[in-house]
Design a protein around this motif. Structure first.
Motif, PDB file in Angstrom:
ATOM      1  N   ALA A   1       0.815  -1.219   0.000  1.00 55.36           N
ATOM      2  CA  ALA A   1       0.000   0.000   0.000  1.00 55.36           C
ATOM      3  C   ALA A   1       0.846   1.265   0.000  1.00 55.36           C
ATOM      4  O   ALA A   1       0.590   2.189  -0.771  1.00 55.36           O
ATOM      5  CB  ALA A   1      -0.942  -0.012   1.197  1.00 55.36           C
ATOM      6  N   THR A   2       1.861   1.320   0.855  1.00 53.48           N
ATOM      7  CA  THR A   2       2.629   2.559   1.008  1.00 53.48           C
ATOM      8  C   THR A   2       3.853   2.637   0.113  1.00 53.48           C
ATOM      9  O   THR A   2       4.408   3.707  -0.087  1.00 53.48           O
ATOM     10  CB  THR A   2       3.115   2.709   2.462  1.00 53.48           C
ATOM     11  OG1 THR A   2       4.075   1.677   2.742  1.00 53.48           O
ATOM     12  CG2 THR A   2       1.950   2.665   3.442  1.00 53.48           C
ATOM     13  N   ARG A   3       4.302   1.476  -0.385  1.00 54.06           N
ATOM     14  CA  ARG A   3       5.517   1.358  -1.208  1.00 54.06           C
ATOM     15  C   ARG A   3       6.783   1.761  -0.433  1.00 54.06           C
ATOM     16  O   ARG A   3       7.797   2.095  -1.001  1.00 54.06           O
ATOM     17  CB  ARG A   3       5.436   2.177  -2.499  1.00 54.06           C
ATOM     18  CG  ARG A   3       4.347   1.751  -3.465  1.00 54.06           C
ATOM     19  CD  ARG A   3       4.579   0.342  -3.972  1.00 54.06           C
ATOM     20  NE  ARG A   3       3.970   0.062  -5.245  1.00 54.06           N
ATOM     21  CZ  ARG A   3       2.833  -0.608  -5.413  1.00 54.06           C
ATOM     22  NH1 ARG A   3       2.188  -1.053  -4.366  1.00 54.06           N
ATOM     23  NH2 ARG A   3       2.360  -0.839  -6.612  1.00 54.06           N
ATOM     24  N   ARG A   4       6.725   1.669   0.879  1.00 53.21           N
ATOM     25  CA  ARG A   4       7.875   1.926   1.738  1.00 53.21           C
ATOM     26  C   ARG A   4       8.557   0.602   2.054  1.00 53.21           C
ATOM     27  O   ARG A   4       7.879  -0.412   2.261  1.00 53.21           O
ATOM     28  CB  ARG A   4       7.451   2.620   3.037  1.00 53.21           C
ATOM     29  CG  ARG A   4       6.756   3.977   2.843  1.00 53.21           C
ATOM     30  CD  ARG A   4       7.589   5.032   2.149  1.00 53.21           C
ATOM     31  NE  ARG A   4       8.873   5.179   2.803  1.00 53.21           N
ATOM     32  CZ  ARG A   4       9.973   5.633   2.216  1.00 53.21           C
ATOM     33  NH1 ARG A   4       9.951   5.986   0.957  1.00 53.21           N
ATOM     34  NH2 ARG A   4      11.094   5.730   2.891  1.00 53.21           N
ATOM     35  N   PRO A   5       9.890   0.586   2.129  1.00 54.93           N
ATOM     36  CA  PRO A   5      10.609  -0.660   2.415  1.00 54.93           C
ATOM     37  C   PRO A   5      10.171  -1.291   3.736  1.00 54.93           C
ATOM     38  O   PRO A   5       9.868  -0.587   4.700  1.00 54.93           O
ATOM     39  CB  PRO A   5      12.074  -0.216   2.499  1.00 54.93           C
ATOM     40  CG  PRO A   5      12.135   1.039   1.689  1.00 54.93           C
ATOM     41  CD  PRO A   5      10.799   1.717   1.904  1.00 54.93           C
ATOM     42  N   VAL A   6      10.133  -2.619   3.723  1.00 53.63           N
ATOM     43  CA  VAL A   6       9.823  -3.399   4.922  1.00 53.63           C
ATOM     44  C   VAL A   6      10.880  -4.482   5.073  1.00 53.63           C
ATOM     45  O   VAL A   6      11.584  -4.828   4.120  1.00 53.63           O
ATOM     46  CB  VAL A   6       8.416  -4.050   4.855  1.00 53.63           C
ATOM     47  CG1 VAL A   6       7.323  -2.993   4.787  1.00 53.63           C
ATOM     48  CG2 VAL A   6       8.311  -5.019   3.687  1.00 53.63           C
ATOM     49  N   LYS A   7      10.976  -5.022   6.257  1.00 56.26           N
ATOM     50  CA  LYS A   7      11.877  -6.136   6.523  1.00 56.26           C
ATOM     51  C   LYS A   7      11.438  -7.335   5.683  1.00 56.26           C
ATOM     52  O   LYS A   7      10.239  -7.589   5.534  1.00 56.26           O
ATOM     53  CB  LYS A   7      11.813  -6.463   8.024  1.00 56.26           C
ATOM     54  CG  LYS A   7      12.710  -7.579   8.471  1.00 56.26           C
ATOM     55  CD  LYS A   7      12.574  -7.776   9.980  1.00 56.26           C
ATOM     56  CE  LYS A   7      13.403  -8.950  10.421  1.00 56.26           C
ATOM     57  NZ  LYS A   7      12.607 -10.157  10.598  1.00 56.26           N
ATOM     58  N   VAL A   8      12.406  -8.057   5.112  1.00 58.78           N
ATOM     59  CA  VAL A   8      12.077  -9.288   4.398  1.00 58.78           C
ATOM     60  C   VAL A   8      11.329 -10.185   5.395  1.00 58.78           C
ATOM     61  O   VAL A   8      11.851 -10.463   6.480  1.00 58.78           O
ATOM     62  CB  VAL A   8      13.351  -9.999   3.879  1.00 58.78           C
ATOM     63  CG1 VAL A   8      13.007 -11.349   3.272  1.00 58.78           C
ATOM     64  CG2 VAL A   8      14.088  -9.121   2.861  1.00 58.78           C
ATOM     65  N   PRO A   9      10.098 -10.602   5.053  1.00 55.16           N
ATOM     66  CA  PRO A   9       9.323 -11.413   5.992  1.00 55.16           C
ATOM     67  C   PRO A   9      10.072 -12.682   6.408  1.00 55.16           C
ATOM     68  O   PRO A   9      10.805 -13.277   5.600  1.00 55.16           O
ATOM     69  CB  PRO A   9       8.050 -11.753   5.204  1.00 55.16           C
ATOM     70  CG  PRO A   9       7.934 -10.641   4.200  1.00 55.16           C
ATOM     71  CD  PRO A   9       9.352 -10.290   3.833  1.00 55.16           C
ATOM     72  N   ASP A  10       9.884 -13.090   7.649  1.00 54.49           N
ATOM     73  CA  ASP A  10      10.610 -14.237   8.208  1.00 54.49           C
ATOM     74  C   ASP A  10      10.432 -15.507   7.377  1.00 54.49           C
ATOM     75  O   ASP A  10      11.400 -16.216   7.111  1.00 54.49           O
ATOM     76  CB  ASP A  10      10.186 -14.498   9.655  1.00 54.49           C
ATOM     77  CG  ASP A  10      10.656 -13.398  10.602  1.00 54.49           C
ATOM     78  OD1 ASP A  10      11.621 -12.681  10.259  1.00 54.49           O
ATOM     79  OD2 ASP A  10      10.048 -13.259  11.682  1.00 54.49           O
TER      80      ASP A  10
END
Length: 146
Positions: free
Chosen positions: A125-134
């Motif tokens: 939704a935000t196109r902001r970086p997130v941690k690679v999911p576990d």
């Protein structure tokens, strides 16, 4: 001075995805056009992620955006060749993954082409970086280059 790239071997890749070339893949010179290779890279990596249920396309909360890509060509591929696309992970960062991909004609031991691309994983939704999911990180470690 840069060193000349050398073709990798089939044994260097822990995962393969097989694709059939199409008549329309050939260019006027009688071999697969360079842009098709990038499509193969994307297809093989995303197929792996979907097959391992590491990424939900297209309705997941996290998506991967390509921020860098590169390819070296060593031998021509032409229709009607079958290609085996080797996939491995070179690096898993906080929010990014570097994938390395080798393109092999059906029975060839050395790559006809090879390259890499980097995904940055972002909130859909935000196109902001997130941690690679576990779960994805665990799956990616199964094809991490030694």
């Amino acid at each position: 001075m840069t060193t000349k790239p050398t073709a990798s071997n089939r044994a260097d890749y822990p995962h393969f995805h097989v694709l059939q070339t199409r008549w329309m893949d050939n260019d006027v010179y009688g071999h697969v056009n360079n842009v098709v290779y990038y499509s193969w890279f994307d297809t093989a990596v995303n197929h792996f992620l979907m097959e391992k249920q590491a990424l939900t396309i297209p309705n997941g909360d996290v998506i991967g955006l390509v921020i860098e890509t590169h390819c070296n060509y060593f031998a021509p591929v032409s229709f009607p060749d079958m290609v085996h696309v080797g996939v491995r992970v070179a690096n898993i960062g906080n929010s990014s993954v570097r994938y390395e991909v080798g393109i092999f004609r059906e029975n060839d031991v050395t790559a006809a082409a090879q390259g890499h691309f980097i995904h940055v994983y972002v909130d859909a939704a935000t196109r902001r970086p997130v941690k690679v999911p576990d779960h994805m990180r665990t799956v990616l470690q199964t094809i991490l280059r030694a």
